[in-house]
Scaffold this motif. Structure first.
Motif, PDB file in Angstrom:
ATOM      1  N   GLU A   8      -0.573 -13.597   1.436  1.00 34.54           N
ATOM      2  CA  GLU A   8      -0.592 -12.243   0.900  1.00 34.54           C
ATOM      3  C   GLU A   8      -0.020 -12.201  -0.780  1.00 34.54           C
ATOM      4  OE1 GLU A   8       1.022 -13.165   3.294  1.00 34.54           O
ATOM      5  OE2 GLU A   8       3.028 -12.128   3.455  1.00 34.54           O
ATOM      6  N   THR A   9       0.689 -13.497  -0.989  1.00 32.53           N
ATOM      7  CA  THR A   9       1.343 -13.594  -2.284  1.00 32.53           C
ATOM      8  C   THR A   9       0.806 -14.723  -3.199  1.00 32.53           C
ATOM      9  OG1 THR A   9       3.358 -14.711  -1.365  1.00 32.53           O
ATOM     10  CG2 THR A   9       3.678 -12.441  -1.922  1.00 32.53           C
ATOM     11  N   LYS A  41       2.141  -4.586 -13.259  1.00 32.80           N
ATOM     12  CA  LYS A  41       3.726  -4.576 -12.692  1.00 32.80           C
ATOM     13  C   LYS A  41       4.137  -5.807 -12.369  1.00 32.80           C
ATOM     14  CE  LYS A  41       3.709  -3.356  -8.287  1.00 32.80           C
ATOM     15  NZ  LYS A  41       3.629  -2.462  -7.215  1.00 32.80           N
ATOM     16  N   ASP A  57       1.622  -7.819 -10.329  1.00 35.40           N
ATOM     17  CA  ASP A  57       0.476  -8.339 -10.845  1.00 35.40           C
ATOM     18  C   ASP A  57       0.823  -9.862 -11.330  1.00 35.40           C
ATOM     19  OD1 ASP A  57      -1.361  -6.249 -10.839  1.00 35.40           O
ATOM     20  OD2 ASP A  57       0.098  -5.146 -11.975  1.00 35.40           O
ATOM     21  N   ALA A  79       8.333  -9.349  -3.934  1.00 36.15           N
ATOM     22  CA  ALA A  79       7.039  -9.855  -4.063  1.00 36.15           C
ATOM     23  C   ALA A  79       6.191  -9.469  -2.993  1.00 36.15           C
ATOM     24  CB  ALA A  79       6.923 -11.331  -4.028  1.00 36.15           C
ATOM     25  N   GLN A  80       6.808  -9.571  -1.889  1.00 39.23           N
ATOM     26  CA  GLN A  80       6.068  -8.979  -0.498  1.00 39.23           C
ATOM     27  C   GLN A  80       5.648  -7.636  -0.339  1.00 39.23           C
ATOM     28  OE1 GLN A  80       8.078 -11.265   2.171  1.00 39.23           O
ATOM     29  NE2 GLN A  80       6.987 -13.113   1.888  1.00 39.23           N
ATOM     30  N   GLN A  81       6.760  -6.894  -0.878  1.00 37.71           N
ATOM     31  CA  GLN A  81       6.672  -5.234  -0.711  1.00 37.71           C
ATOM     32  C   GLN A  81       6.001  -4.838  -1.875  1.00 37.71           C
ATOM     33  OE1 GLN A  81      10.778  -4.308  -0.542  1.00 37.71           O
ATOM     34  NE2 GLN A  81      11.201  -5.287   1.286  1.00 37.71           N
ATOM     35  N   GLU A  82       6.192  -5.400  -3.085  1.00 37.90           N
ATOM     36  CA  GLU A  82       5.658  -4.646  -4.313  1.00 37.90           C
ATOM     37  C   GLU A  82       4.307  -5.157  -4.774  1.00 37.90           C
ATOM     38  OE1 GLU A  82       7.105  -2.040  -5.759  1.00 37.90           O
ATOM     39  OE2 GLU A  82       8.944  -2.239  -5.009  1.00 37.90           O
ATOM     40  N   LYS A  83       3.778  -6.500  -4.565  1.00 36.76           N
ATOM     41  CA  LYS A  83       2.603  -7.103  -4.638  1.00 36.76           C
ATOM     42  C   LYS A  83       2.351  -6.973  -6.463  1.00 36.76           C
ATOM     43  CE  LYS A  83       0.999  -8.237  -0.701  1.00 36.76           C
ATOM     44  NZ  LYS A  83       2.150  -7.554  -0.016  1.00 36.76           N
ATOM     45  N   LEU A 125       6.091 -18.563  -2.127  1.00 34.61           N
ATOM     46  CA  LEU A 125       5.209 -17.522  -2.680  1.00 34.61           C
ATOM     47  C   LEU A 125       3.483 -17.941  -2.389  1.00 34.61           C
ATOM     48  CD1 LEU A 125       7.097 -15.759  -5.445  1.00 34.61           C
ATOM     49  CD2 LEU A 125       6.499 -14.728  -3.247  1.00 34.61           C
ATOM     50  N   SER A 178      -5.923 -13.818 -14.061  1.00 34.69           N
ATOM     51  CA  SER A 178      -5.998 -13.321 -12.559  1.00 34.69           C
ATOM     52  C   SER A 178      -7.077 -12.473 -12.453  1.00 34.69           C
ATOM     53  CB  SER A 178      -4.549 -12.799 -12.182  1.00 34.69           C
ATOM     54  OG  SER A 178      -4.125 -11.629 -12.696  1.00 34.69           O
ATOM     55  N   ILE A 186      -0.911 -14.168  -6.672  1.00 27.74           N
ATOM     56  CA  ILE A 186       0.084 -13.653  -7.761  1.00 27.74           C
ATOM     57  C   ILE A 186       0.286 -14.925  -8.785  1.00 27.74           C
ATOM     58  CG2 ILE A 186       2.174 -12.453  -8.528  1.00 27.74           C
ATOM     59  CD1 ILE A 186       2.110 -11.204  -5.440  1.00 27.74           C
TER      60      ILE A 186
END
Ligand code: MN
Length: 143
Positions: free
Chosen positions: A72-73, A3, A47, A41-45, A67, A122, A76
């Protein structure tokens, strides 16, 4: 399916890059400015994040900094995209926390190579996901 979040205010660039990514089997999430990019970015996380530098609200570099400072981000990978291919832009992008840098106009092969490289990198952070026969990745692929 990986994603990818693409933060871009130019509809033509958005259409072109989305078409390339979707044709290669990636799912694309779109955001048209920096703040909605942060929220997505925060909602969908995602790749991976492709971040236009010149955005109508906060700059893509400021968005990248935010970010990378949020736990949490932070993991990424972010690839900065800018039309201002001036000397030093790459360093500025990397100093802002971006993991890579592409100058516009973005070429299809260059884009897909960079996306594949950073997705692989990653995943390499999680050793269990890496097959034993994976060859070492070039560390200077974007230079
Ligand atoms: Mn822009």
């Amino acid at each position: 399916m990986a994603k990818i979040l693409y933060v871009e205010d130019n509809p033509q660039n958005m259409r072109l890059v989305r078409k390339i990514l979707v044709a290669s089997g990636y799912a694309v999430i779109e955001a048209v400015n920096g703040l909605s990019g942060l929220a997505a970015a925060q909602q969908e996380k995602p790749d991976l994040i492709l971040m236009d530098v010149n955005l109508p609200d906060i700059s893509g570099l400021e968005a990248a900094q935010r970010l990378k400072t949020a736990p949490e981000t932070a993991p990424i990978p972010i690839i900065a995209l800018t039309a201002n291919a001036m000397h030093g832009d790459r360093e500025t992008a990397l100093a802002s926390g971006c993991d890579g840098y592409l100058a516009k106009p973005v070429m299809k092969t260059e884009l897909l190579n960079a996306v594949a490289l950073f997705l692989k990198k990653s995943h390499a952070d999680q050793p269990a996901a890496v097959p034993a026969n994976t060859p070492p990745q070039p560390s200077h692929a974007l230079e």
